[in-house]
Design a protein around this motif. Structure first.
Motif, PDB file in Angstrom:
ATOM      1  N   ARG A 135       0.878  -1.380  -0.025  1.00 47.14           N
ATOM      2  CA  ARG A 135       0.015  -0.091  -0.073  1.00 47.14           C
ATOM      3  C   ARG A 135       0.936   1.137  -0.146  1.00 47.14           C
ATOM      4  N   GLU A 136       0.250   2.202  -0.695  1.00 47.95           N
ATOM      5  CA  GLU A 136       1.278   3.484  -0.724  1.00 47.95           C
ATOM      6  C   GLU A 136       0.489   4.726  -0.636  1.00 47.95           C
ATOM      7  N   THR A 137       0.544   5.743   0.180  1.00 46.12           N
ATOM      8  CA  THR A 137      -0.004   6.860   0.301  1.00 46.12           C
ATOM      9  C   THR A 137       0.751   8.051   0.102  1.00 46.12           C
ATOM     10  N   SER A 138       0.554   8.869  -0.794  1.00 45.10           N
ATOM     11  CA  SER A 138       1.371  10.229  -1.273  1.00 45.10           C
ATOM     12  C   SER A 138       0.629  11.304  -1.504  1.00 45.10           C
ATOM     13  N   HIS A 139       1.326  12.410  -1.401  1.00 41.42           N
ATOM     14  CA  HIS A 139       0.574  13.609  -1.842  1.00 41.42           C
ATOM     15  C   HIS A 139       1.354  14.367  -2.853  1.00 41.42           C
TER      16      HIS A 139
END
Length: 405
Positions: A135-139
């Motif tokens: 999983r990966e969360t970035s802005h």
């Protein structure tokens, strides 16, 4: 990066070879979406390293010498070098790769073995962990989430470990709390025992240990030439030191068990202060008697680092003054603890402002960083007197080897 010895499971696999039916389908995302094997997901590698005491600068130089080479390896995306804030010998390298195939092909190559050789002389031990990114969360770099402001990039942290200065001496400081009401007994214990043998081995010598008290806080300033870890182990083996340390145990806020090497190590690592500044006057070596003093500044929550920088700027200027009062300064920080140990040509009374690190030329910016009411500010005589009373540490003992300055 990876400097570990690899097992057969780390060997690159020929992905082009046909898979036998018995091998089953190639692993991939399961019904819950989590990665169960190599399905082309990015790879995160965590390399934990323990470096030899006193080899930090050599380790950093070695890392700098190879980081560009590693960045050019096909499949390498990025890496970070991190240092433990509790144990300055513990480091972590995290790297991200386009996939496990690229990483495993490189890590098993002769090129890799040659590339990481500069690190080997600094590293005591390593452990490598590999993870598929599930999983990966970035802005976006330029867009902040709704309702939040974009944070400014943080400046790199200064190294936390003891640093060897130009004179070849490594300086460190420890700070720990004792129970209220025990201060006089603690001072008696710390001042009474016989000094340890200063000669550790052929390359390591104890030079000086100064102990101070400030309320219930004890600060030990240590100076050694050679390996700091070897010096601490040597001191811990001395019967008179062990007896004193055992006598201290009932009075400590944080319990410790010196018979358990790991527990003792954790205690001393949690007590370690990071060196924020070290400077000496060019004529310090020629000076006669030096007067040592220590100050613990009542900094506001979260302001210790900024206050340390102001004190360092002051001391750089004071140390450059010919025949000035200040001969040497060491500034140490841990969270909201800020300690400054100085060597003076004359006692503090000769110039309290210089001794305290306060600029008399105008209202001191230091005042806004301290949790203390100075009335008109610390630059005036009344403010200086109150600041001095608030932060001067009581000297307990100052032990020096016979052949040390």
């Amino acid at each position: 990066m990876d400097t570990t010895v690899r097992s057969q499971t780390d060997r690159p696999v020929d992905r082009s070879a046909p898979r036998s039916p018995a091998a089953g389908p190639k692993p991939g995302p399961a019904a819950d979406g989590l990665v169960r094997g190599d399905d082309g997901a990015k790879l995160r590698v965590l390399l934990m390293l323990e470096i030899h005491e006193g080899s930090q600068e050599r380790f950093l130089d070695a890392y700098e010498s190879i980081r560009a080479q590693v960045a050019a390896v096909p499949g390498h995306l990025r890496d970070q070098l991190c240092q433990s804030i509790e144990d300055p010998t513990q480091w972590l390298i995290t790297s991200e790769w386009a996939g496990s195939d690229e990483y495993l092909e490189w890590v098993d190559s002769a090129e890799h073995q040659e590339m990481v050789k500069p690190l080997h002389g600094c590293v005591r031990g390593t452990r490598s962990l590999r993870f598929a990114v599930a999983r990966e969360t970035s802005h976006s770099e330029h867009e902040a989430p709704a309702g939040r402001t974009q944070q400014k990039p943080q400046k790199p942290n200064r190294p936390a470990g003891p640093q060897k200065s130009a004179d070849g001496i490594t300086r460190a400081a420890l700070s720990f709390a004792v129970k209220p009401g025990s201060e006089s007994k603690v001072a008696e214990i710390l001042a009474a025992y016989d000094p340890p043998d200063p000669h550790v081995d052929a390359s390591t010598t104890l030079h000086r240990t100064s102990v101070f008290l400030h309320g219930t806080q004890v600060v030990r300033a240590i100076e050694i030439q050679g390996d700091m870890r070897a010096a601490l182990a040597h001191v811990a083996r001395q019967p008179q030191v062990r007896a004193a340390e055992e006598a201290l145990n009932p009075f400590l806020v944080e319990a410790r068990d010196l018979d358990d090497p790991e527990a003792a190590r954790q205690f001393f690592m949690s007590a370690a202060l990071a060196e924020a500044f070290r400077g000496a006057s060019p004529d310090a070596a020629k000076a006669g008697t030096m007067h040592r003093a220590a100050f613990r500044y009542p900094v506001r929550r979260g302001a210790a680092e900024e206050a340390a920088k102001l004190l360092a700027e002051h001391d750089k200027a004071a140390l450059a003054e010919p025949n000035g009062l200040l001969l040497a300064s060491s500034i140490y920080v841990r969270q909201d603890i800020l300690v400054r140990v100085v060597d003076l040509r004359e006692p503090v009374d000769a110039d309290p402002a210089i001794a305290l690190g306060v600029d008399r030329s105008g209202p001191a910016p230091l005042a806004r960083l301290l949790d203390f009411d100075f009335d008109a500010g610390p630059a005036g005589d009344a403010g200086l007197a109150r600041l001095r009373a608030a932060c001067t540490m009581t000297p307990v003992t100052d032990r020096r080897a016979a052949d040390a300055r």
